[in-house]
Motif scaffolding. Structure first.
Motif, PDB file in Angstrom:
ATOM      1  N   GLY A   1      26.356  44.280  40.151  1.00 50.47           N
ATOM      2  CA  GLY A   1      27.575  44.162  40.934  1.00 50.47           C
ATOM      3  C   GLY A   1      28.712  43.414  40.283  1.00 50.47           C
ATOM      4  O   GLY A   1      29.720  43.112  40.934  1.00 50.47           O
ATOM      5  N   LEU A   2      28.606  43.108  38.976  1.00 52.96           N
ATOM      6  CA  LEU A   2      29.661  42.337  38.311  1.00 52.96           C
ATOM      7  C   LEU A   2      30.987  43.098  38.304  1.00 52.96           C
ATOM      8  O   LEU A   2      31.024  44.304  38.055  1.00 52.96           O
ATOM      9  CB  LEU A   2      29.266  42.010  36.871  1.00 52.96           C
ATOM     10  N   VAL A   3      32.060  42.358  38.577  1.00 49.89           N
ATOM     11  CA  VAL A   3      33.424  42.870  38.426  1.00 49.89           C
ATOM     12  C   VAL A   3      34.167  41.897  37.521  1.00 49.89           C
ATOM     13  O   VAL A   3      34.064  40.682  37.688  1.00 49.89           O
ATOM     14  CB  VAL A   3      34.149  42.979  39.785  1.00 49.89           C
ATOM     15  N   VAL A   4      34.883  42.416  36.533  1.00 48.75           N
ATOM     16  CA  VAL A   4      35.718  41.572  35.668  1.00 48.75           C
ATOM     17  C   VAL A   4      37.172  41.888  35.975  1.00 48.75           C
ATOM     18  O   VAL A   4      37.631  43.018  35.769  1.00 48.75           O
ATOM     19  CB  VAL A   4      35.426  41.812  34.179  1.00 48.75           C
ATOM     20  N   LEU A   5      37.879  40.891  36.501  1.00 49.67           N
ATOM     21  CA  LEU A   5      39.308  41.010  36.776  1.00 49.67           C
ATOM     22  C   LEU A   5      40.029  40.350  35.612  1.00 49.67           C
ATOM     23  O   LEU A   5      40.169  39.130  35.553  1.00 49.67           O
ATOM     24  CB  LEU A   5      39.654  40.337  38.105  1.00 49.67           C
ATOM     25  N   GLY A   6      40.451  41.161  34.646  1.00 51.82           N
ATOM     26  CA  GLY A   6      41.082  40.654  33.437  1.00 51.82           C
ATOM     27  C   GLY A   6      42.590  40.641  33.527  1.00 51.82           C
ATOM     28  O   GLY A   6      43.176  41.212  34.442  1.00 51.82           O
TER      29      GLY A   6
END
Length: 256
Positions: free
Chosen positions: A74-79
């Motif tokens: 479920g990881l989300v990366v908001l870059g």
């Protein structure tokens, strides 16, 4: 913490990358995630609503510097402070703003005029960062850069984001607080933890407080930045302390 522990399925765990999951190093390109962080985040991801990394780095760079992150459930990366997003193996976001490219093209001449030794430029695609950590006088170099970089940013409709011996020129309209707030609303979170280390994380701390949710703010402490520690609910000793805290949390979920 009680709300997170009693209802992990409603909790969002938000984290900065540099200085939080990864130790600060003189050359940002040589940063690497704490060796135990991916495993700990995977253990958390198995229990919580979502694990979100909110960083000024491009998502692809954070994943490259963090082997194993792509396997965190479920990881989300908001870059780029939320302008770009990685989820389920895909990156989405608008095209890079022209102002960043123009400012970056003018930086070499500006830095030559200032004749500052050891100052380096990092191309972040949607932003450009000027680092003074490797300068003989990092604080002095930072002070001399503030006004000319502010002028350059204004000329190209950008804003200056200060950090640990770095000034970053980036587009306005999004910060870590806005990115976190939007994500909490999107996921209908019932509680939130955010862990950071630098001035850019103050906005995320404010978003936790403004969310109306049970929330806890954690500072990855250092001698370089004290403003964040003053506003944190919990202060730990750098990335080692962050990983230890997250390990305790994951263990508590496993035994509940």
């Amino acid at each position: 913490m009680e709300a997170i522990l009693s209802d992990p399925a409603g909790a969002v765990i938000g984290l900065d990358f540099d200085g939080t999951l990864s130790p600060i190093v003189p050359d940002p390109a040589k940063a690497v995630i704490h060796p135990k962080a991916p495993e700990v985040l995977a253990a958390l991801g198995a229990h919580v609503l979502a694990v979100a990394i909110v960083t000024g780095r491009p998502p692809a760079t954070a994943l490259e510097l963090g082997p194993g992150l792509a396997d965190v459930p479920g990881l989300v990366v908001l870059g780029h402070y939320g302008f770009e997003r990685w989820e389920n193996g895909r990156i989405s976001g608008p095209p890079p703003p022209a102002g960043v490219l123009r400012a970056e093209a003018e930086l070499p001449l500006l830095l030559d005029k200032l004749a500052l030794e050891g100052v380096t430029v990092e191309d972040k695609v949607r932003a450009v960062a000027v680092h003074t950590r490797r300068s003989p006088d990092p604080e002095g170099a930072l002070a001399r850069l503030r006004e000319p970089l502010a002028e350059l940013a204004g000329k190209h409709d950008l804003v200056v984001e200060p950090g640990r011996f770095v000034l970053e020129l980036r587009p306005p309209g999004m910060d870590k607080g806005q990115a976190l707030s939007l994500f909490l609303a999107e996921r209908a979170a019932r509680s939130v933890m955010f862990v950071g280390d630098d001035l850019g994380d103050l906005a995320a701390f404010a978003a936790v407080r403004a969310s109306g949710l049970p929330g806890v703010t954690v500072c990855s402490g250092s001698a370089e930045v004290t403003a964040l520690a003053e506003q944190a609910d919990i202060v730990v000793d750098g990335p080692d302390g962050v990983v230890a805290l997250l390990h305790e949390l994951a263990s508590a979920f496993s035994h509940s």
